[in-house]
Design a protein around this motif. Structure first.
Motif, mmCIF file in Angstrom:
data_model
loop_
_atom_site.group_PDB
_atom_site.id
_atom_site.type_symbol
_atom_site.label_atom_id
_atom_site.label_comp_id
_atom_site.label_asym_id
_atom_site.label_seq_id
_atom_site.Cartn_x
_atom_site.Cartn_y
_atom_site.Cartn_z
ATOM 1 N N GLN A 147 5.436 -1.070 2.018
ATOM 2 C CA GLN A 147 4.734 0.146 2.414
ATOM 3 C C GLN A 147 5.490 1.324 1.817
ATOM 4 O OE1 GLN A 147 4.119 0.431 6.673
ATOM 5 N NE2 GLN A 147 3.997 -1.788 6.884
ATOM 6 N N THR A 148 4.904 2.012 0.866
ATOM 7 C CA THR A 148 5.559 3.183 0.285
ATOM 8 C C THR A 148 4.939 4.442 0.882
ATOM 9 O OG1 THR A 148 4.082 3.043 -1.640
ATOM 10 C CG2 THR A 148 6.265 2.072 -1.861
ATOM 11 N N HIS A 149 5.807 5.315 1.385
ATOM 12 C CA HIS A 149 5.411 6.613 1.937
ATOM 13 C C HIS A 149 4.318 6.454 2.988
ATOM 14 C CE1 HIS A 149 6.426 7.616 -2.511
ATOM 15 N NE2 HIS A 149 7.507 7.327 -1.808
ATOM 16 N N PRO A 150 4.533 5.580 3.988
ATOM 17 C CA PRO A 150 3.470 5.256 4.947
ATOM 18 C C PRO A 150 2.984 6.465 5.733
ATOM 19 C CG PRO A 150 5.604 4.425 5.698
ATOM 20 C CD PRO A 150 5.790 4.869 4.281
ATOM 21 N N TYR A 151 1.668 6.504 5.934
ATOM 22 C CA TYR A 151 1.029 7.575 6.688
ATOM 23 C C TYR A 151 1.025 7.227 8.171
ATOM 24 C CZ TYR A 151 -2.712 10.579 8.519
ATOM 25 O OH TYR A 151 -3.458 11.464 9.269
ATOM 26 N N ARG B 101 9.099 -10.651 5.434
ATOM 27 C CA ARG B 101 9.902 -9.660 4.709
ATOM 28 C C ARG B 101 9.126 -8.367 4.625
ATOM 29 N NH1 ARG B 101 10.228 -11.699 -0.763
ATOM 30 N NH2 ARG B 101 11.483 -9.846 -1.123
ATOM 31 N N LEU B 102 9.808 -7.242 4.846
ATOM 32 C CA LEU B 102 9.159 -5.934 4.823
ATOM 33 C C LEU B 102 10.032 -4.933 4.093
ATOM 34 C CD1 LEU B 102 6.887 -3.981 5.875
ATOM 35 C CD2 LEU B 102 8.345 -3.607 7.883
ATOM 36 N N LEU B 103 9.452 -4.208 3.154
ATOM 37 C CA LEU B 103 10.132 -3.119 2.460
ATOM 38 C C LEU B 103 9.347 -1.835 2.696
ATOM 39 C CD1 LEU B 103 11.702 -3.030 -1.059
ATOM 40 C CD2 LEU B 103 10.027 -1.283 -0.430
ATOM 41 N N VAL B 104 10.040 -0.789 3.117
ATOM 42 C CA VAL B 104 9.424 0.519 3.325
ATOM 43 C C VAL B 104 10.111 1.521 2.411
ATOM 44 C CG1 VAL B 104 8.972 2.379 4.963
ATOM 45 C CG2 VAL B 104 8.797 -0.006 5.709
ATOM 46 N N GLY B 105 9.324 2.249 1.620
ATOM 47 C CA GLY B 105 9.859 3.255 0.719
ATOM 48 C C GLY B 105 9.549 4.655 1.207
ATOM 49 N N VAL B 106 10.532 5.545 1.126
ATOM 50 C CA VAL B 106 10.332 6.947 1.478
ATOM 51 C C VAL B 106 10.863 7.823 0.349
ATOM 52 C CG1 VAL B 106 10.463 6.499 3.963
ATOM 53 C CG2 VAL B 106 12.538 7.135 2.715
ATOM 54 N N ALA B 107 10.389 9.074 0.316
ATOM 55 C CA ALA B 107 10.838 10.042 -0.686
ATOM 56 C C ALA B 107 11.442 11.244 0.025
ATOM 57 C CB ALA B 107 9.670 10.476 -1.568
ATOM 58 N N GLY C 225 0.829 -1.198 0.000
ATOM 59 C CA GLY C 225 0.000 0.000 0.000
ATOM 60 C C GLY C 225 0.859 1.241 0.000
ATOM 61 N N ASP C 226 0.243 2.348 -0.387
ATOM 62 C CA ASP C 226 0.929 3.638 -0.422
ATOM 63 C C ASP C 226 0.198 4.625 0.471
ATOM 64 O OD1 ASP C 226 2.927 5.540 -1.873
ATOM 65 O OD2 ASP C 226 0.994 6.571 -2.007
ATOM 66 N N SER C 227 0.957 5.405 1.258
ATOM 67 C CA SER C 227 0.399 6.466 2.093
ATOM 68 C C SER C 227 -0.612 5.892 3.084
ATOM 69 C CB SER C 227 -0.210 7.553 1.200
ATOM 70 O OG SER C 227 -0.523 8.705 1.949
ATOM 71 N N ALA C 228 -1.888 6.320 3.022
ATOM 72 C CA ALA C 228 -2.898 5.732 3.896
ATOM 73 C C ALA C 228 -3.031 4.239 3.625
ATOM 74 C CB ALA C 228 -4.242 6.426 3.702
ATOM 75 N N GLY C 229 -2.794 3.827 2.378
ATOM 76 C CA GLY C 229 -2.818 2.406 2.053
ATOM 77 C C GLY C 229 -1.703 1.642 2.751
#
Length: 333
Positions: free
Chosen positions: A204-208, A267-273, A167-171
């Protein structure tokens, strides 16, 4: 804007995202246009269709299948779109572009969940919908073969030993909630060999996430921080939430909160910008997971010079393409 909206009395606003009228109707002021599914996307060859997961409550989804995969078992991705829990859609242009690209690159079956939105459906209804949707997907692995609203693409092509969520952000917030719940509850499915269905990995990309106290390089006094979108969205949607902006649903770390070691994946991947206001929260979350005693693999990916949800909103950019490839490699590892 609906021409009739100017004749109605406004009850409340969360600008620039939405406006609620006294008759109960909601006008969403942002988000990309809704587009139909495609038997074969001309750019990627990916097929998609819209399906019903549950009629009561009403949960639907858009499911995707890569080109030319006859009877081949593929990883399964359950995806939760962003939009502050209150706008955007699994059926929108940008989300469809994202899914087509990712499915084509990773050769997976993906199902993008159309959970019910706040404020018509207050939190935690979106979270409950995502958990219900994940269980419905997992139920396709059951040796009993009994699935309500059975989806042939899942039963024919789904490899439930390679089940992912994302998911991205709120997702991404919804993905975190789902992972924590999966760490404490079994999914509704089992493999032919008798093993239970588990989530292999999650991105999780750009998690809220947010909180009352700054973390990392975050700055600003309370009054300044309360003007930022992460705070305003939460305050608007959850004005009576226990602990306010430190509620466990938006601030998962702190005294008395469940240990992140319970995340239900390996396994967990977290993306940030780099330019994203949520950047520091993503890094903070990764460090907290590592420090929790979580037994799986944790990886942080940062993209310089980009802002929130760039790989979705700027889907034609070079960095978006690179990010899709990075997510695909995670799903195929």
């Amino acid at each position: 804007m609906d021409s009739t909206s100017t004749d109605k009395e406004v009850s409340s606003e969360l600008l620039p995202f939405l406006r609620v009228y006294k008759d109960g109707s909601v006008e969403r002021l942002t988000g990309s246009p809704i587009v139909p599914p495609s038997p074969e996307d001309p750019e990627t060859g990916v097929s998609s269709k819209d399906i019903t997961i549950s009629e009561d409550p009403n949960i639907t989804a858009r499911i995707y299948l890569p080109k030319a995969q006859p009877d081949q078992k593929l990883p399964v991705l359950v995806y939760f779109h962003g939009g502050g829990f209150c706008f955007e859609s699994a059926y929108s242009l940008v989300e469809t572009k994202l899914m087509n690209s990712l499915v084509s690159e990773a050769k997976i079956v993906a199902i993008s969940i159309e959970y019910r939105l706040a404020p018509e459906h207050p939190l935690p209804i979106p979270h409950e919908d995502c958990w219900a949707a994940l269980n419905w997907v997992a139920s396709h692995s059951s040796s009993s073969g009994v699935v309500v609203n059975n989806e042939p693409w899942l039963t024919t092509h789904g490899d439930f030993k390679r089940l992912f969520i994302g998911g991205d952000s709120a997702g991404a917030n919804l993905a975190h909630y789902t992972l924590m719940r999966a760490g404490n509850e079994s999914l509704h499915g089992d493999h032919a060999d008798g093993g239970v269905v588990k989530i292999l990995g999650a991105f999780q990309t750009h998690p809220y996430f947010w909180g009352s106290k700054p973390v990392g390089s975050e700055t600003g006094v309370r009054e300044e921080r309360e003007k930022l979108a992460p705070f305003r969205v939460w305050e608007y949607l959850n004005p009576t939430a226990s602990d306010g902006i430190d509620n466990v649903m938006v601030n998962p770390v702190g005294p008395g909160k469940p240990s992140l070691s319970m995340l239900g994946c390996s396994r967990l991947l977290v993306g940030v910008a780099q330019l994203d206001v949520l950047r520091e929260r993503g890094i903070w979350y990764v460090n907290a997971v590592k420090e929790s005693g979580f037994q799986g693999e944790v990886e942080l990916v940062e993209v310089e010079g980009e802002d929130h949800a760039f790989h979705i909103l700027k889907y034609e950019s070079e960095n978006a393409s690179k990010m899709i490839k990075r997510l695909a490699s995670f799903l195929l590892k």
